[in-house]
Structures are given as structure tokens and as C-alpha cells.
Design an enzyme around this catalytic site. Structure first.
Site, PDB file in Angstrom:
ATOM      1  N   THR A 212       5.799  54.854  21.615  1.00  0.00           N
ATOM      2  CA  THR A 212       5.970  54.553  23.046  1.00  0.00           C
ATOM      3  C   THR A 212       5.320  55.687  23.839  1.00  0.00           C
ATOM      4  O   THR A 212       4.124  55.676  24.052  1.00  0.00           O
ATOM      5  CB  THR A 212       7.457  54.363  23.407  1.00  0.00           C
TER       6      THR A 212
ATOM      7  N   LYS B  86       8.853  57.392  14.979  1.00  0.00           N
ATOM      8  CA  LYS B  86       8.443  57.521  16.365  1.00  0.00           C
ATOM      9  C   LYS B  86       9.608  58.111  17.139  1.00  0.00           C
ATOM     10  O   LYS B  86      10.766  57.969  16.777  1.00  0.00           O
ATOM     11  CB  LYS B  86       8.026  56.184  16.968  1.00  0.00           C
TER      12      LYS B  86
ATOM     13  N   THR C 152      16.228  57.797  21.195  1.00  0.00           N
ATOM     14  CA  THR C 152      15.210  56.751  21.076  1.00  0.00           C
ATOM     15  C   THR C 152      14.271  57.166  19.988  1.00  0.00           C
ATOM     16  O   THR C 152      13.312  57.851  20.211  1.00  0.00           O
ATOM     17  CB  THR C 152      14.418  56.546  22.334  1.00  0.00           C
TER      18      THR C 152
ATOM     19  N   GLU D 193       8.836  64.601  25.115  1.00  0.00           N
ATOM     20  CA  GLU D 193       8.010  64.302  26.286  1.00  0.00           C
ATOM     21  C   GLU D 193       7.734  65.565  27.103  1.00  0.00           C
ATOM     22  O   GLU D 193       8.653  66.215  27.598  1.00  0.00           O
ATOM     23  CB  GLU D 193       8.707  63.248  27.141  1.00  0.00           C
TER      24      GLU D 193
ATOM     25  N   ASN E 207       8.777  60.584  32.873  1.00  0.00           N
ATOM     26  CA  ASN E 207       9.922  59.692  32.986  1.00  0.00           C
ATOM     27  C   ASN E 207      10.119  59.122  34.379  1.00  0.00           C
ATOM     28  O   ASN E 207      10.809  58.116  34.544  1.00  0.00           O
ATOM     29  CB  ASN E 207      11.189  60.415  32.518  1.00  0.00           C
TER      30      ASN E 207
ATOM     31  N   THR F 108       6.425  51.944  35.273  1.00  0.00           N
ATOM     32  CA  THR F 108       5.267  51.595  36.098  1.00  0.00           C
ATOM     33  C   THR F 108       3.976  52.166  35.515  1.00  0.00           C
ATOM     34  O   THR F 108       2.915  51.871  36.006  1.00  0.00           O
ATOM     35  CB  THR F 108       5.450  52.124  37.530  1.00  0.00           C
TER      36      THR F 108
END
EC number: 2.3.1.35
Length: 413
Positions: free
Chosen positions: A163, A189, A200, A286, A408, A413
């Protein structure tokens, strides 16, 4: 590609260069783009040529996603036997009610038809945006290509499950059991929403070893407790986390269990694969620029050691200090203090990148420049000695950068 091996130091196994999820005998993997994402691969699969003993552990989030519910039920019905796994990214199929369950089961059926196996031997997984139904026309397209050799590469699978990850995460090791070479492969992942217990993140492990499902489940649960459940990126626990292992018994040897003379050799290799994948996930948090390892020793209990490690590596203040390359050890001892575990400040010793900063609860003078130089490294280690017992644990996480908010803030979007 011919696989090359390097012997892991202090271990009775070898790391296979370019090793992957399909390196063990009898496994294939693949992936493709079906339109769930703009242009990246988003649909992947693993297939074993023979029925495999299997086990899985799942998120502790009470909003468990539909594919996890279906896979858990499938493993119960099949008594721990699988032959295939299918996974999509970009859509979590979570908070989708009965339709989500039906869609996951329909996916199973399509895969089973293509592979000519029972649907109860197919596991399903999803990751991505929560609250949207799967576009089943696109999923069906993916299932129709499972037998297409053009898409059957482990690299394609590794890409299809991502992702917000910035890189793929995979490994394989080989070891000798009863004079036979067996292999363990893994792919994972995970980048954001990573927090104990399993966030996640999806991790898949394959092996051609001979081992029964109940033994495999016990091993997976034990290994997960000190690997995948010991990582954190942002403190959020996902609805879709799953670690699944398949052992297809392609290599014939004495069945592995706790009574096998080489059981610990297999456990060591299995734990190494899980640790490697867990650290790779933490490192790829991230916006992360640094991997943080927190080693806690001298705790009264293993639960205290784990909790203190996770508390430190989950602290946004600690993570921010590491990102800023600031040796603010006060944030570390503060996290230890509010962990809720038994500690004695007068017995507590802390090192930051092997430089003492706290001794018996008192600050230690250190060379600021030398410390600053070590904090520019990509790997930062915090060692905590509590001086109360013999229990120890290690937690993994990453720093908190400006990019985390940027990524995030615009995820949907």
C-alpha cells in the site's frame, strides 16, 4: 535466477540470496494490476502444488475485516489445510458487513475453480482503504489469470500486496533436517498503522518442511509474540492484520515437532524469517528515516520486558527526538516510568547507541558530538537494563518525520 546462499553467523541455516516466498519447493506466486490502484499491481496469489499444513494469527482489533473472518473460518473447516492464498491491495474489505463476507467467499470460489481445488483450501486477505466494497468484476478478472505464467513471479506478488510501502519485503533461508535441505520463505507488507498487536501488516511464510498444522500454529503464535507483535510505527492497530504460514511437506523427513532432535534448528530459522520481516516493516514506516531497536533486559517478567520496549518505541516524543537526532534520554526514562511495569529507578541503566546516558537512575555525562554523530545512522539502538530479574525482550519501531503527516493526510485522495 539461481539462488545463492550465505551462512548466517551463529545460526545453523543459510540466507538465500534473492530468496522469496516461492523459493521453497512446490510453491509458486504471482501478481498483476487489475485496476484497484491507478497503475500499480494490486492482486496477488500464492499456490502450493500439494495440500499444505497451515496456520494463521490475526489482528486483535475488534473490527475484524471480512477476509480475516472468512480465512479463520476456512482454516477451522479444513482442519488447518490450505493450498492457495489470494490477496488484494487498495481495498481492505473492512466494515462491509455481510456483503464483504459474501465477496470474500466468492473470491475463494473463483480461485478454487481456476485451480481445481476445494474452496475451503483457499485463504483470502485484503489491505487498503476501509469501508468500501470490493469491485468484484475486477477481482474476478484477477482470479482468471492465476494460471497465467506471464504473471507468475514472486516479485509481482511482493509488489501486489503493498500500500504505502516504499519497498518490497522478502527473504528465504535453507537448513538441513534429517540430511535433507528444507527452505523457509517469507513476504510481507506494512508501513503505516503498525502497532502491537500486529497492525496494518500482512505476512506470509512458506516452507517445504513436513510439520503438522497444530504444531505449526503453536510455533507461529510463539514467534509472532516476540517479532510481529513487537513492532510499532504509529500506534494504530489495523482491522486486516494477518500472519499466515503454509508447510507443504514437499521434502520428506521425520515430522517436525518438539520431540524432533533438530526442532530448535527449525525454530531458530523460522524465528529469523519472522524477525527479518518484522524489522523490515518497522524500517519502512511511513516517512521513516531510522529503524529504532529497543532492547530491554533485567525485567521481572517477559510481559514487563515486552511492554516497556513497546512503550518506549511507541512514544511520539522518543520517535521525534530520534528523527531530530537529539539525545533526549529524558523521553526514554519518562516512557519507562509510565509503562505501568515494575521498575526501580535506582537500578535502571540506559544506553543510547551503546553510549551510557543513565546509570542507577542518574544522568550520565556524555560527549554530545560523539552522540550526535551516532544518531545520524539509519539504525538507532536503545538498551535498557532494569536490574530486577532475568527477563528480556526487543521491540522495533521507527522515527516520526514530517513526511508521516503528509502521507496520511492524503491517504484516500
Amino acid at each position: 535466477m539461481k539462488h545463492q546462499e550465505t551462512t548466517s553467523q551463529q545460526h545453523n541455516f543459510s540466507i538465500i540470496k534473492h530468496g522469496d516466498i516461492s523459493t521453497p519447493q512446490g510453491f509458486t506466486a504471482g501478481g498483476m494490476h487489475i485496476g484497484l490502484r491507478a497503475n500499480k499491481k494490486d492482486f496477488g496469489w500464492i499456490y502450493s502444488s500439494s495440500l499444505a499444513s497451515s496456520a494463521a494469527v490475526y489482528t486483535l482489533n475488534q473490527f475484524k475485516a471480512a477476509p480475516l473472518i472468512v480465512t479463520e473460518d476456512t482454516l477451522q473447516k479444513s482442519k488447518g489445510k490450505l493450498q492457495a492464498l489470494v490477496v488484494n491491495s487498495a481495498n481492505a474489505n473492512s466494515c462491509t458487513g455481510q456483503q464483504g463476507i459474501d465477496d470474500a467467499q466468492q473470491t475463494q470460489t473463483w480461485v478454487a475453480q481456476q485451480l481445481q481445488i476445494p474452496s475451503e483450501h483457499v485463504a483470502v486477505a485484503s489491505t487498503g482503504v476501509i469501508g468500501e466494497y470490493l469491485p468484484m468484476d475486477k477481482i474476478k478478472t484477477g482470479t482468471e489469470h492465476i494460471n497465467d505464467a506471464n504473471f507468475a513471479t514472486p516479485g509481482a506478488f511482493n509488489e501486489a500486496i503493498l500500500t504505502t510501502d516504499t519497498c518490497t519485503k522478502h527473504i528465504a533461508v535453507s537448513l538441513n533436517i534429517d540430511g535433507k535441505t528444507i527452505t523457509i520463505g517469507g513476504s510481507a507488507k506494512g508501513s503505516g498503522m503498525i502497532h502491537p498487536n500486529m497492525a496494518t501488516m500482512l505476512a506470509f511464510i512458506t516452507t517445504d518442511a513436513s510439520i503438522e498444522s497444530n504444531t505449526l500454529h503453536q510455533l507461529l503464535k510463539s514467534s509472532t509474540d516476540h517479532t510481529f507483535n513487537m513492532i510499532t510505527v504509529d500506534g494504530d492497530t489495523s482491522t486486516n492484520d494477518m500472519v499466515l504460514v503454509m508447510a507443504n511437506q514437499q521434502v520428506e523427513h521425520q515430522i517436525l515437532n518438539q520431540d524432533h532432535p533438530q526442532w530448535e534448528t527449525f525454530v531458530d530459522a523460522f524465528n529469523f524469517v519472522c524477525t527479518f520481516l518484522a524489522k523490515a516493516i518497522a524500517r519502512d514506516g511511513e516517512g521513516a528515516t531510522k529503524l529504532i531497536s529497543v532492547n530491554v533486559s533485567g525485567a521481572k517478567s517477559i510481559s514487563d520486558a515486552r511492554k516497556i520496549g513497546k512503550t518506549i518505541v511507541s512514544s511520539n516524543l522518543v520517535k521525534s527526538a530520534i528523527f531530530g537526532e537529539d539525545a533526549n534520554f529524558g523521553r526514554i526514562i519518562t516512557a519507562i516510568g509510565y509503562s505501568g511495569c515494575e521498575i526501580d529507578p535506582n537500578c535502571t541503566y540506559v544506553q543510547l547507541n551503546q553510549i551510557p546516558v543513565v546509570d542507577k537512575g542518574m544522568a550520565v555525562l556524555f560527549d554530545e558530538q560523539a552522540m550526535s554523530n551516532t544518531l545520524t545512522h539509519e539504525n538507532v539502538t536503545i538498551d535498557v537494563q532494569l536490574g530486577l530479574g532475568n527477563a528480556a525482550a526487543t521491540a522495533y519501531g521507527c522515527d516520526l518525520s514530517y513526511d508521516y503527516v503528509r502521507i496520511n493526510a492524503s491517504y484516500r485522495t
